[in-house]
Motif scaffolding. Structure first.
Motif, PDB file in Angstrom:
ATOM      1  N   TYR A   1     -14.370   1.925  -2.127  1.00 49.18           N
ATOM      2  CA  TYR A   1     -13.243   2.829  -1.985  1.00 49.18           C
ATOM      3  C   TYR A   1     -12.681   2.873  -0.562  1.00 49.18           C
ATOM      4  O   TYR A   1     -11.473   3.025  -0.372  1.00 49.18           O
TER       5      TYR A   1
ATOM      6  N   TYR B   1      -9.071  -1.914   0.255  1.00 47.51           N
ATOM      7  CA  TYR B   1      -7.965  -2.173   1.185  1.00 47.51           C
ATOM      8  C   TYR B   1      -8.052  -3.586   1.754  1.00 47.51           C
ATOM      9  O   TYR B   1      -7.037  -4.285   1.866  1.00 47.51           O
TER      10      TYR B   1
ATOM     11  N   SER C   1      -5.880  -2.027  -2.799  1.00 47.25           N
ATOM     12  CA  SER C   1      -5.335  -0.709  -2.518  1.00 47.25           C
ATOM     13  C   SER C   1      -4.618  -0.720  -1.173  1.00 47.25           C
ATOM     14  O   SER C   1      -5.002  -1.460  -0.257  1.00 47.25           O
TER      15      SER C   1
ATOM     16  N   MET D   1      -4.524   2.007   0.617  1.00 47.28           N
ATOM     17  CA  MET D   1      -5.110   3.123   1.360  1.00 47.28           C
ATOM     18  C   MET D   1      -6.094   2.589   2.399  1.00 47.28           C
ATOM     19  O   MET D   1      -7.067   1.929   2.069  1.00 47.28           O
ATOM     20  N   HIS D   2      -5.810   2.916   3.645  1.00 44.07           N
ATOM     21  CA  HIS D   2      -6.620   2.403   4.755  1.00 44.07           C
ATOM     22  C   HIS D   2      -7.283   3.557   5.493  1.00 44.07           C
ATOM     23  O   HIS D   2      -6.635   4.555   5.812  1.00 44.07           O
TER      24      HIS D   2
ATOM     25  N   PHE E   1      -6.196   4.446  -7.454  1.00 37.92           N
ATOM     26  CA  PHE E   1      -5.621   4.301  -6.113  1.00 37.92           C
ATOM     27  C   PHE E   1      -4.268   3.595  -6.174  1.00 37.92           C
ATOM     28  O   PHE E   1      -3.323   3.962  -5.469  1.00 37.92           O
TER      29      PHE E   1
ATOM     30  N   GLY F   1      -1.769   6.244  -5.101  1.00 39.47           N
ATOM     31  CA  GLY F   1      -1.952   6.151  -3.664  1.00 39.47           C
ATOM     32  C   GLY F   1      -0.745   6.533  -2.836  1.00 39.47           C
ATOM     33  O   GLY F   1      -0.888   6.996  -1.695  1.00 39.47           O
ATOM     34  N   ASP F   2       0.457   6.371  -3.384  1.00 40.86           N
ATOM     35  CA  ASP F   2       1.669   6.728  -2.629  1.00 40.86           C
ATOM     36  C   ASP F   2       2.167   8.125  -2.968  1.00 40.86           C
ATOM     37  O   ASP F   2       3.223   8.543  -2.492  1.00 40.86           O
TER      38      ASP F   2
ATOM     39  N   ASN G   1      -2.340  12.642  -0.991  1.00 40.41           N
ATOM     40  CA  ASN G   1      -3.037  12.435   0.271  1.00 40.41           C
ATOM     41  C   ASN G   1      -4.259  11.561   0.045  1.00 40.41           C
ATOM     42  O   ASN G   1      -5.043  11.787  -0.883  1.00 40.41           O
ATOM     43  N   HIS G   2      -4.431  10.559   0.898  1.00 39.50           N
ATOM     44  CA  HIS G   2      -5.465   9.555   0.659  1.00 39.50           C
ATOM     45  C   HIS G   2      -6.874  10.134   0.669  1.00 39.50           C
ATOM     46  O   HIS G   2      -7.720   9.754  -0.152  1.00 39.50           O
TER      47      HIS G   2
END
Length: 355
Positions: free
Chosen positions: A29, A34, A39, A41-42, A301, A305-306, A309-310
């Motif tokens: 995750y 990423y 994903s 999300m970083h 995700f 994801g957009d 909040n991550h």
């Protein structure tokens, strides 16, 4: 994988198992999803730690070597096969079905699943004909099944400390011969050399747990540790290349040594006072959590994801996976496992049918 010993449950092993599962989930995750583009999300600071979570699998394998041999002691081959099937399949069948459905319905083609692939995955032997796993994490099950085959051979022979010791030296020697190129590639199907050292060490820890440390078992652990470090460094280099990042060898070595040190402490019963009965609840969730978290989490995700909040999304997804794992355990494993066991126990062996 049951965490039971000859005199009761190893509760500290339950805690280690759930820790390993969370390590792998954090790896997926917070780093790999990423790093491989699954994903967007970083987590630039957290991933510096989470990237080493894949070593939770190494801990899983070591625990498996320990507790599976411990639980197989004095069992017949039939009883051993029955116990493994009951432990592995009920939750797995639901997890495969759920993951396949979510992948087909919501992954927008990122994780395609064919009917042939799904049916092959239900057997858990899909790697034998080289049919792709429905979820990336299922590759470890193939490693576990090959280890179970080793234990099955021992149950046929009859498990004693002397026979297990001989078996471990033979497995170590064959592994080293394979790594030097003296054995054909096909033998790796049996030897499982990438992770054999963890299973071997776990079995040696089982001997230490039952009979105390001896020169033989300590030597086996030492050789297995040396090979674990050697293979672990090479594997870490491949992980770094795959994700175009740096996996520090020093950190990897330190974690591998820590795994061996902790398991040695468990084997020597130095951690027994730390165990708590409620750890069993955590241990029971480990297997279903491991089975369901990866692709379903990645799809969440990708779709949300957009919009969310991550940090909140990752935390909520982890809680969701724990909830699904609990549902699988309490609604599938607990009611179905006893029925499957009765069915297997009542099944007549092949030679009886022929009579």
């Amino acid at each position: 994988m049951a965490v039971e010993g000859s005199r009761g449950r190893l509760h500290e092993a339950d805690l280690l198992r759930i820790f390993a599962a969370f390590s792998v989930m954090a790896y997926h995750y917070l780093f790999s999803s990423y790093a491989d583009g699954t994903s967007a999300m970083h987590f630039p600071h957290v991933d510096l730690v989470a990237r080493y979570g894949y070593l939770g699998v190494d801990l899983f394998f070591t625990i498996s070597g320990f507790v599976v041999l411990l639980s197989a002691w004095d069992r017949s081959p039939r009883s051993f096969v029955s116990s493994r099937a009951v432990r592995l399949y009920p939750a797995y069948w639901i997890a495969v079905s759920l993951t396949a459905f979510v992948s087909v319905a919501f992954s927008q083609g990122r994780f395609p699943v064919t009917l042939k692939q799904y049916l092959a995955n239900l057997t858990m032997f899909n790697s034998l004909p080289n049919i792709q796993n429905v979820d990336v994490v299922y590759w470890t099950l193939w490693a576990e099944l090959r280890f179970y085959a080793m234990i099955l051979v021992l149950t046929w022979i009859g498990i004693t400390a002397r026979r297990v010791t001989i078996f471990l030296w033979a497995w170590l020697a064959a592994t080293l011969l394979f790594q030097t190129g003296l054995l054909p590639h096909a033998t790796d199907l049996v030897l499982n050399t990438q992770f054999a050292h963890y299973f071997i060490a776990g079995m040696a820890f089982c001997l230490i747990h039952r009979y105390g440390a001896t020169r033989q078992t300590v030597a086996i652990v030492a050789v297995a540790l040396g090979n674990a470090i050697y293979r672990g460094i090479r594997f870490a280099d491949r992980v770094g290349i795959r994700y175009h990042t740096e996996i520090h060898r020093t950190v990897v070595v330190a974690i591998i040594v820590a795994i061996f040190a902790i398991m040695l402490a468990v084997a020597l019963k130095l951690t027994h006072h730390l165990g708590r009965p409620w750890f069993a609840v955590l241990g029971a969730l480990t297997y279903p959590l491991y089975l369901v978290h990866a692709h379903i989490g990645f799809i969440i995700f990708e779709r949300l994801g957009d919009q969310v909040n991550h940090v909140v999304l990752v935390a909520a997804t982890m809680l969701l996976m724990i909830g699904i794992a609990a549902a699988l355990h309490y609604c599938v494993e607990r009611p179905l496992a006893p029925r499957l066991k009765r069915l297997l126990d009542q099944a007549r062996p092949l030679h009886a049918v022929r009579k």
